[in-house]
Design an enzyme around this catalytic site. Structure first.
Site, short mmCIF file in Angstrom:
data_model
loop_
_atom_site.label_atom_id
_atom_site.label_comp_id
_atom_site.label_asym_id
_atom_site.label_seq_id
_atom_site.Cartn_x
_atom_site.Cartn_y
_atom_site.Cartn_z
CG HIS A 191 -2.04 -0.99 1.09
ND1 HIS A 191 -3.28 -0.65 0.65
CD2 HIS A 191 -2.07 -2.33 1.30
CE1 HIS A 191 -4.05 -1.72 0.62
NE2 HIS A 191 -3.34 -2.76 1.02
CG ASP A 228 -0.23 9.22 0.52
OD1 ASP A 228 -0.20 8.07 0.97
OD2 ASP A 228 -1.05 10.09 0.89
P1 ADQ Z 1 -3.10 6.00 4.67
O1 ADQ Z 1 -1.72 6.46 4.89
O2 ADQ Z 1 -3.90 5.79 5.88
O3 ADQ Z 1 -3.18 4.69 3.79
P2 ADQ Z 1 -5.02 7.43 2.80
O4 ADQ Z 1 -4.97 6.69 1.53
O5 ADQ Z 1 -5.15 8.89 2.61
O6 ADQ Z 1 -3.74 7.17 3.71
O7 ADQ Z 1 -6.26 6.95 3.64
C1 ADQ Z 1 -6.68 7.61 4.79
C2 ADQ Z 1 -8.12 7.17 5.13
O8 ADQ Z 1 -8.44 7.60 6.46
C3 ADQ Z 1 -9.15 7.77 4.20
O9 ADQ Z 1 -10.11 6.82 3.91
C4 ADQ Z 1 -9.73 8.94 5.01
O10 ADQ Z 1 -11.09 9.18 4.73
C5 ADQ Z 1 -9.60 8.43 6.43
N1 ADQ Z 1 -9.37 9.57 7.35
C6 ADQ Z 1 -8.29 10.36 7.42
N2 ADQ Z 1 -8.43 11.29 8.36
C7 ADQ Z 1 -9.63 11.09 8.91
C8 ADQ Z 1 -10.35 11.72 9.98
N3 ADQ Z 1 -9.87 12.73 10.68
N4 ADQ Z 1 -11.55 11.23 10.27
C9 ADQ Z 1 -12.06 10.19 9.59
N5 ADQ Z 1 -11.44 9.56 8.61
C10 ADQ Z 1 -10.24 10.00 8.28
C11 ADQ Z 1 -2.23 3.78 3.19
C12 ADQ Z 1 -1.18 4.42 2.28
C13 ADQ Z 1 -1.89 5.24 1.21
C14 ADQ Z 1 -2.84 4.36 0.42
C15 ADQ Z 1 -3.75 3.59 1.35
C16 ADQ Z 1 -4.58 2.56 0.61
O11 ADQ Z 1 -0.30 5.25 3.03
O12 ADQ Z 1 -0.94 5.81 0.34
O13 ADQ Z 1 -3.63 5.17 -0.41
O14 ADQ Z 1 -3.02 2.92 2.36
O15 ADQ Z 1 -3.78 1.72 -0.14
#
Ligand code: ADQ
Length: 755
Positions: free
Chosen positions: A173, A380
């Site tokens: 990921h 990311d």
């Molecule tokens: P993450 O590093 O966790 O994931 P991301 O892909 O942006 O990063 O996902 C974050 C998730 O958390 C989103 O679904 C978002 O809606 C939720 N979220 C964030 N802040 C929030 C808040 N304050 N309240 C509620 N929900 C919140 C890892 C990798 C990424 C990759 C994903 C999936 O680092 O690059 O995209 O896995 O493969």
């Protein structure tokens, strides 16, 4: 586990965390939803499958507490979530240590903050072994095992060692960094070997896939193709498969009463102002301080925007046990305070900072209300927030400003791509995009929406599962060809039980590591005595079968009593009795060399770091010190050139390990076997160990039950493999020790067993 297709094949998802987290509540326990991208992405898939999920509960305390056990049993029964228990100290080293302070920063291009402790690495391996044990308990034949992410990179290999037929897929990921960065990782070889236990490996982008291939080449010396890599006699399939979201889960919420109420509230609150939105885990890779600095610059350089824009920064706390994250939290608090202190007016606060997890309806209302999503991670893997925002702008005219360094940038071309390190240009892009005509914003957004809808998470998982199934099936079809990791105990027992044994050992890469120049690969001082010790047992015939010249072998092993020496792949041999070298063919002339040397010289001149080695019966072009990618490319070209020149002769060009060797057709290791067989009856125990293509001749000619052992994990005909020369040496020591223990019996054995 059988390789047979089983219609009942289930999907078994494995990830560090389960979708639920276990939390203490008074003297009892409660279940919380886990935060982060993975749980969000996989939940809809698991709902649709009858599969299982194996992961850690997030808590290591009170494992004997019956109340805790009852909660975990309920998870298992109702949801198919199987918890892996990790003792606190192991969990710390595994999760906070190697996973989040070593792999995470490096894979996101932050080598300066990488921390490495060998005990954390051990904890990482132990934790991966616990996951393996949990899987071994639940797996059924035909199950598809889908392992997720950087915390479990050793698991594919660990599982494969126990279940050679397991169908294993791995999805990363996070980014896979460029080879020059990956090389900095302590335990990089092991980690790559760990991943290569999988049948199928997928990444978010082609860029990451290419980085992975470049790393396997630079670190392990393994060639690969765009879609596959050959390893340990198997093929691991490679693919770029960016994750998606479940757009309906967001669009449906747009019609939800609670969301609508929230949305109306926000529109009222931010009316006449541009709402800029950022949603992140509170992580240094997400570029939050950089964004705040940029926002400050925007307000300074565009006074007309003061009072007219609001940045809502939502940040969910994460990994708070890791010191770096605490520091970040303080930095962000301070920056928000500074900007608000500097620019606020009685009726306007420029930054609204929400540091907590917010419920989905509220999140969706924010996405729908926002005029611009400011998604600018420094690095990311993909970034789901960008896609979630687009889903909530289904009929909207919002603007997506996206970092070039998010994997999502590779597929979201209609976004405004920015370099988050360039504050000035990013601020300009934001200001410009806010003033774009609505029609242009709508056009871009609807193109983005179509893409997010099409490449959704269901499609992603369906393709992953199909590809994994196909990769595992083609491996099963090739079935018996796959070597297994050598079962050491069985091997040593088989040696001990046999009264007559033959050991044929290659030298470079098998008993010693490769050196940059051939002459530098000198044997460690205890190697010749070890071989002599083995050869001193009358039940043993021990032969060193190498591509080396007789001069090297004579110098290093000439005094080892009882040892057969075969030089130049068997072109000449020295028996321990006569101690003289015997040539295979009479009338040999090396006049051919004068024609080949100029060709090799031409390649040396074109390839920095390469060199020619001249032996009595062959010529070798070595390119170990050259750039590996360039070297491989020229090696192919050289073989192609030579093939035409040599077709009418008794010479051939062979690819070795970072070498191209021109040698006589009849000088091969299979011939050595014939020679030994003439001197000695077929033994009950036969070992042949080697690491490169010349050893394959030997493996091919040995009977089914021989112990053919390939050193390394590249493709081979051998039945077994060991990962490196160090394991091979350790095995030989074990055999010699077994002899010592049975010395009394051995001394009574007949001398006839030995030549
Ligand atoms: P993450 O590093 O966790 O994931 P991301 O892909 O942006 O990063 O996902 C974050 C998730 O958390 C989103 O679904 C978002 O809606 C939720 N979220 C964030 N802040 C929030 C808040 N304050 N309240 C509620 N929900 C919140 C890892 C990798 C990424 C990759 C994903 C999936 O680092 O690059 O995209 O896995 O493969």
């Amino acid at each position: 586990m059988s390789a047979n297709e089983n219609n009942e094949s289930r999907l078994v998802v494995v990830s560090n965390r389960l979708p639920f987290t276990l939390k203490r509540a008074g003297d009892g326990w409660r279940t919380e939803r886990s935060a982060g991208g993975l749980a969000t992405a996989m939940e809809p898939i698991l709902k649709a499958s009858r599969g299982l999920w194996v992961g850690w509960s997030g808590d290591s305390s009170g494992t004997d507490d019956p109340k805790r056990q009852a909660v975990l049993a309920r998870w298992e029964e109702r949801h198919g979530y199987h918890s892996v228990e990790l003792p606190a100290e192991m969990a710390r080293g595994f999760y906070e240590g190697y996973s989040n302070q070593t792999i995470w920063p490096l894979f996101h291009y932050f080598p300066a903050i990488l921390k490495f402790a060998p005990e954390d690495w051990r904890a990482y391996c132990e934790a991966n072994l616990r996951f393996r044990d949990a899987l071994l308990k639940v797996l059924r034949p035909g199950d598809l095992v889908w392992i997720h992410d950087y915390q479990l990179m050793m698991l594919p290999r660990f599982l494969r060692a126990d279940l050679p037929e397991a169908r294993i897929g791995f999805f990363l990921h996070i980014p896979f960094p460029s080879a020059s960065v990956f090389r900095l990782l302590p335990r990089r070889e092991e980690l790559l070997q760990g991943l290569l236990g999988a049948d199928y490996l997928a990444f978010h982008t082609y860029g990451y896939l290419q980085n992975f291939r470049a790393s396997t080449l630079r670190v392990l010396g393994l060639d690969s193709h765009m879609d596959r890599i050959e390893v340990g006699g198997r093929t691991a399939r490679l693919e770029a498969l960016p994750i998606g979201i479940a757009p309906d889960e967001f669009t449906k919420l747009l019609d939800d009463k609670e969301t609508k109420r929230r949305l109306a509230e926000m529109r009222e609150r931010f009316k006449d102002r541009h709402l800029l939105l950022s949603v992140d885990r509170l992580d240094y890779t997400k570029g939050i301080p950089e964004r705040l600095h940029t926002f400050r610059r925007l307000l300074s350089t565009h006074p007309n925007l003061r009072g007219r824009v609001v940045l809502v920064q939502v940040a969910v706390p994460s990994r708070e046990q890791v010191p770096m994250y605490n520091r970040l939290r303080h930095d962000v608090d301070k920056l928000v305070g500074r900007i608000n202190g500097e620019f606020s007016t009685p009726d306007w606060t420029p930054v609204v900072y929400i540091r907590r997890n917010i419920p989905r309806p509220e999140l969706v209302a924010l996405y729908a209300a926002a005029d611009l999503a400011w998604v600018t991670p420094l690095r990311d893997g993909l970034n789901l927030v960008a896609k979630e925002y687009v889903a909530c702008q289904k009929d909207g005219a919002g603007v997506l400003v996206l970092s070039e360094f998010a994997g999502a940038a590779a597929e979201m071309g209609e976004a405004f791509l920015v370099n988050p390190y360039d504050e000035e240009k990013t601020a300009e892009t934001i200001a410009r995009s806010l003033s774009l005509p609505e029609s242009e914003r709508r056009e871009r957004m609807s193109a983005l929406y179509r893409r997010v809808e099409r490449n959704n998470v269901f499609d992603w998982s369906r393709r992953f599962v199909e590809n994994l199934r196909a990769a595992a099936e083609s491996r099963a079809e090739r079935g018996g060809e796959s070597p297994r990791e050598l079962p050491v105990e069985q091997f040593v027992n088989s040696y001990r039980e046999a009264r007559a044994r033959r050991l044929m050992l290659d030298y470079d890469g098998t008993l010693v590591a490769y050196a940059n120049r051939p002459r530098e690969a000198v044997p460690p001082p205890d190697l010749a005595p070890l071989l002599a010790r083995l050869a001193s047992n009358p039940a043993n015939v021990v032969a060193l079968v190498s591509g080396r010249s007789r001069r090297d072998l004579e110098e290093w092993f000439g005094d080892a009593e009882g040892l057969w020496l075969a030089a130049e792949h068997g072109a000449i041999m020295r028996s321990p009795k006569t101690r003289t070298w015997e040539l295979y063919r009479a009338n040999y002339s090396d006049s051919w060399k004068s024609q080949i040397v100029p060709v090799l010289e031409h390649f040396v001149n074109r390839t920095p770091g390469s060199l020619i080695e001249e032996k009595e019966f062959s010529l070798v072009w070595h390119y170990r010190m050259s750039d590996p990618v360039f070297g491989e490319w020229l090696a192919n070209e050289l073989v192609a050139t030579l093939e035409g020149m040599l077709s009418e002769t008794e010479l051939r060009a062979y690819r070795g390990n970072k070498t191209v060797e021109v040698k006589l057709l009849w000088a091969n290791k299979g011939e050595v076997l014939a020679r030994l067989a003439r001197a000695d009856a077929d033994p009950a125990f036969c070992l042949a160990a080697g690491d490169d293509r010349t050893d394959e001749d030997l493996f091919a000619q040995l009977p089914e039950d021989a112990w053919t052992v390939h050193v390394g994990t590249t493709r081979t005909r051998a039945r077994f493999f060991v990962p490196s020369h160090a394991e091979m040496l350790a095995l030989l020591r074990q055999l010699a020790d077994a002899d010592t223990r049975e010395a009394a019996a051995a001394s009574g054995a007949s001398d006839g067993a030995k030549i």
